[in-house]
Design an enzyme around this catalytic site. Structure first.
Site, mmCIF file in Angstrom:
data_model
loop_
_atom_site.group_PDB
_atom_site.id
_atom_site.type_symbol
_atom_site.label_atom_id
_atom_site.label_comp_id
_atom_site.label_asym_id
_atom_site.label_seq_id
_atom_site.Cartn_x
_atom_site.Cartn_y
_atom_site.Cartn_z
ATOM 1 N N LEU A 1 -4.250 31.499 52.558
ATOM 2 C CA LEU A 1 -3.776 30.107 52.493
ATOM 3 C C LEU A 1 -4.950 29.153 52.317
ATOM 4 C CD1 LEU A 1 -1.405 31.678 53.902
ATOM 5 C CD2 LEU A 1 -0.857 29.527 55.008
ATOM 6 N N GLY A 2 -4.882 28.312 51.293
ATOM 7 C CA GLY A 2 -5.955 27.356 51.031
ATOM 8 C C GLY A 2 -5.464 25.930 51.188
ATOM 9 N N SER A 3 -5.820 25.087 50.235
ATOM 10 C CA SER A 3 -5.497 23.667 50.351
ATOM 11 C C SER A 3 -5.614 22.997 48.982
ATOM 12 C CB SER A 3 -6.494 23.014 51.304
ATOM 13 O OG SER A 3 -6.567 21.633 51.090
ATOM 14 N N SER A 4 -4.881 21.908 48.803
ATOM 15 C CA SER A 4 -4.949 21.204 47.517
ATOM 16 C C SER A 4 -6.274 20.457 47.330
ATOM 17 C CB SER A 4 -3.782 20.222 47.388
ATOM 18 O OG SER A 4 -3.853 19.247 48.399
ATOM 19 N N CYS A 5 -7.100 20.390 48.376
ATOM 20 C CA CYS A 5 -8.384 19.686 48.212
ATOM 21 C C CYS A 5 -9.408 20.525 47.442
ATOM 22 C CB CYS A 5 -8.952 19.234 49.549
ATOM 23 S SG CYS A 5 -9.447 20.611 50.569
ATOM 24 N N TYR B 1 -15.153 22.006 53.344
ATOM 25 C CA TYR B 1 -13.903 22.751 53.560
ATOM 26 C C TYR B 1 -13.367 23.272 52.230
ATOM 27 C CZ TYR B 1 -8.949 23.376 54.794
ATOM 28 O OH TYR B 1 -7.683 23.884 54.985
ATOM 29 N N HIS C 1 -1.748 32.821 64.212
ATOM 30 C CA HIS C 1 -0.322 32.676 64.552
ATOM 31 C C HIS C 1 -0.037 31.531 65.511
ATOM 32 C CE1 HIS C 1 -1.723 34.665 68.139
ATOM 33 N NE2 HIS C 1 -0.560 34.466 68.717
ATOM 34 N N GLY D 1 -1.466 28.500 65.107
ATOM 35 C CA GLY D 1 -1.603 27.247 64.369
ATOM 36 C C GLY D 1 -0.245 26.780 63.849
ATOM 37 N N VAL E 1 0.840 26.421 60.768
ATOM 38 C CA VAL E 1 1.398 27.224 59.676
ATOM 39 C C VAL E 1 1.685 28.651 60.136
ATOM 40 C CG1 VAL E 1 1.115 27.951 57.295
ATOM 41 C CG2 VAL E 1 0.024 25.867 58.064
ATOM 42 N N GLY E 2 0.736 29.249 60.860
ATOM 43 C CA GLY E 2 0.934 30.623 61.323
ATOM 44 C C GLY E 2 2.170 30.736 62.201
ATOM 45 N N LYS F 1 -12.585 27.143 50.788
ATOM 46 C CA LYS F 1 -11.276 27.583 50.278
ATOM 47 C C LYS F 1 -11.384 28.115 48.843
ATOM 48 C CE LYS F 1 -8.771 26.958 53.913
ATOM 49 N NZ LYS F 1 -8.179 28.148 54.577
ATOM 50 N N HIS G 1 -4.401 14.732 60.796
ATOM 51 C CA HIS G 1 -4.083 14.196 59.479
ATOM 52 C C HIS G 1 -3.227 12.935 59.639
ATOM 53 C CE1 HIS G 1 -5.244 18.246 57.931
ATOM 54 N NE2 HIS G 1 -5.730 17.483 56.977
ATOM 55 N N PRO H 1 -1.417 24.940 49.574
ATOM 56 C CA PRO H 1 -0.449 23.908 49.944
ATOM 57 C C PRO H 1 -1.006 22.493 49.827
ATOM 58 C CG PRO H 1 -1.340 24.912 51.917
ATOM 59 C CD PRO H 1 -1.941 25.658 50.744
HETATM 60 P P1 GDP Z 1 -6.875 13.682 53.373
HETATM 61 O O1 GDP Z 1 -5.542 13.879 52.696
HETATM 62 O O2 GDP Z 1 -7.774 14.860 53.277
HETATM 63 O O3 GDP Z 1 -7.540 12.418 52.907
HETATM 64 O O4 GDP Z 1 -6.615 13.571 54.950
HETATM 65 P P2 GDP Z 1 -5.851 12.595 55.967
HETATM 66 O O5 GDP Z 1 -4.450 13.075 56.151
HETATM 67 O O6 GDP Z 1 -6.696 12.546 57.195
HETATM 68 O O7 GDP Z 1 -5.836 11.135 55.321
HETATM 69 C C1 GDP Z 1 -4.996 10.777 54.270
HETATM 70 C C2 GDP Z 1 -5.090 9.279 54.005
HETATM 71 O O8 GDP Z 1 -4.412 8.587 55.068
HETATM 72 C C3 GDP Z 1 -6.495 8.708 53.944
HETATM 73 O O9 GDP Z 1 -6.524 7.714 52.936
HETATM 74 C C4 GDP Z 1 -6.652 8.068 55.329
HETATM 75 O O10 GDP Z 1 -7.606 7.010 55.361
HETATM 76 C C5 GDP Z 1 -5.242 7.523 55.540
HETATM 77 N N1 GDP Z 1 -4.900 7.217 56.929
HETATM 78 C C6 GDP Z 1 -4.303 6.060 57.351
HETATM 79 N N2 GDP Z 1 -4.194 6.034 58.688
HETATM 80 C C7 GDP Z 1 -4.687 7.226 59.140
HETATM 81 C C8 GDP Z 1 -4.826 7.787 60.439
HETATM 82 O O11 GDP Z 1 -4.488 7.204 61.456
HETATM 83 N N3 GDP Z 1 -5.358 9.058 60.507
HETATM 84 C C9 GDP Z 1 -5.738 9.736 59.387
HETATM 85 N N4 GDP Z 1 -6.227 10.994 59.521
HETATM 86 N N5 GDP Z 1 -5.655 9.216 58.137
HETATM 87 C C10 GDP Z 1 -5.119 7.984 58.016
#
Ligand code: GDP
Length: 321
Positions: free
Chosen positions: A109-113, A140, A15, A17, A19-20, A144, A183, A167
């Site tokens: 909850l999972g992930s699109s990866c 990861y 809770h 995080g 999303v939580g 998931k 991210h 998601p």
């Molecule tokens: P992903 O969706 O699992 O690949 O996770 P990320 O959100 O960390 O990265 C998404 C894309 O954004 C990748 O191609 C990263 O190289 C790019 N990216 C560009 N600048 C950044 C940054 O400052 N941080 C992160 N995390 N990713 C970045």
């Protein structure tokens, strides 16, 4: 632990995080008074005995399983053991204890990866386990996938009602803005804001800028979770398959990382350059979700990307780390 309101209620694992906490806001604004939670200090979800005792004592009717070890491309690369171990342990403990203590419905909850790296876009739920995963977040993703299969296995063997939602990339208030572990979207908001304030000429953007990503605001995700949790069982079963029961949650639209960086610059008011850094990984080239299953169940996203970034930038300014 718990909220002292006795047996029953809705337990949100995770809770605190992003999303939580959004699920908690959504439930509370819908008038739900009996929401249970426990901080990680009070309840280590990696400890099976502790989780079992918590669910035995509180006996929730519903569980949102939003607790997970999460992070961006660099964190996944740096801590693969924790990303697979912590996530496997958390979900195994919560799902097993939910079955033991008669939880009526659980949402994982999972992930699109979870989907293969080089698969047909947009990705339908059925492409799960049809090809190799993206290496940067494989540990990861494997955890998931195991979570989906745990839910399906308990449903098949014990008749439980455990559901899964996957998601796309999430963002919003409460996000992680640490540049090493975050991210891309919170990282770009922070870098762009700092560049504007210091008058820097450019901001570093990892990779080529060409990968395509889809972004969903966390309040949309929370709304989708509550919607899916509250679907009656017959409707849920009519729209899913017992061996492919997870649902994609996204907007159905994506953009390149370069275009995302330009959009963030526009929102923040930064007029400098983008400096792409080819030494950083691109990760998967594209991961757009096919959201037609969820649309068929009566839900679709409503927060536009620019509006969501504006609101998240505002939150970032009001909540310095
Ligand atoms: P992903 O969706 O699992 O690949 O996770 P990320 O959100 O960390 O990265 C998404 C894309 O954004 C990748 O191609 C990263 O190289 C790019 N990216 C560009 N600048 C950044 C940054 O400052 N941080 C992160 N995390 N990713 C970045």
């Amino acid at each position: 632990m718990g909220n002292g309101q006795g047996v029953g209620g809705i337990y949100i694992a995770g809770h605190r995080g992003m999303v939580g906490s959004a699920i908690r806001r959504a439930l509370e604004s819908a008038g739900e008074a009996n929401v249970l939670s426990a901080t990680s200090k009070d309840l280590d979800l990696r400890n099976a005995t502790a989780v079992d005792e918590f669910l035995a004592a509180n006996r929730p009717t519903q569980v949102y399983l939003a607790a997970a070890k999460v992070g961006g491309i660099q964190a996944n690369n740096a801590y693969p053991a924790e990303f697979i171990h912590d996530n496997l342990a958390i979900q195994d403990n919560v799902i097993h204890a939910a079955w033991r203590h008669g939880v009526q419905r659980l949402l994982f909850l999972g992930s699109s990866c979870i989907y293969p790296r080089d698969t047909k876009q947009p990705m339908r739920e059925e492409v799960l386990l049809t090809g190799p995963l993206e290496p940067t977040n494989e540990p990861y993703a494997i955890a998931k996938v195991a979570g989906i299969k745990l839910c399906e296995s308990y449903n098949r063997q014990y008749g439980t009602d455990f559901r899964s939602v996957m998601p796309t990339n999430l963002y919003g208030p409460g996000d992680n803005f640490d540049l090493e572990t975050s991210h891309v979207l919170p990282a770009l908001i922070r870098k762009t804001h700092e560049a504007r304030v210091t008058g820097a000429e450019s901001i570093p953007v990892w990779g080529s800028g060409r990968p395509m990503r889809e972004f969903l605001h966390v309040d949309d995700m929370a709304a989708a979770c509550v919607h899916v949790m509250n679907l009656d069982r017959a409707t849920w079963q009519a729209h899913t398959d017992p061996r492919c029961s997870h649902l994609n949650v996204g907007t159905g639209e994506d953009l390149s990382i370069g275009d995302l960086a330009r959009l963030v610059a526009d929102v923040v008011g930064f007029e400098g350059q983008l400096a792409f850094d080819p030494d950083r990984p691109d990760g998967t080239p594209r991961k757009l979700l096919d959201v037609s299953r969820l649309k068929g169940l009566g839900w679709q996203a409503s927060i536009g990307l620019r509006e969501g970034i504006e609101q998240t930038y505002q939150w970032y300014l009001e909540n310095p780390a």
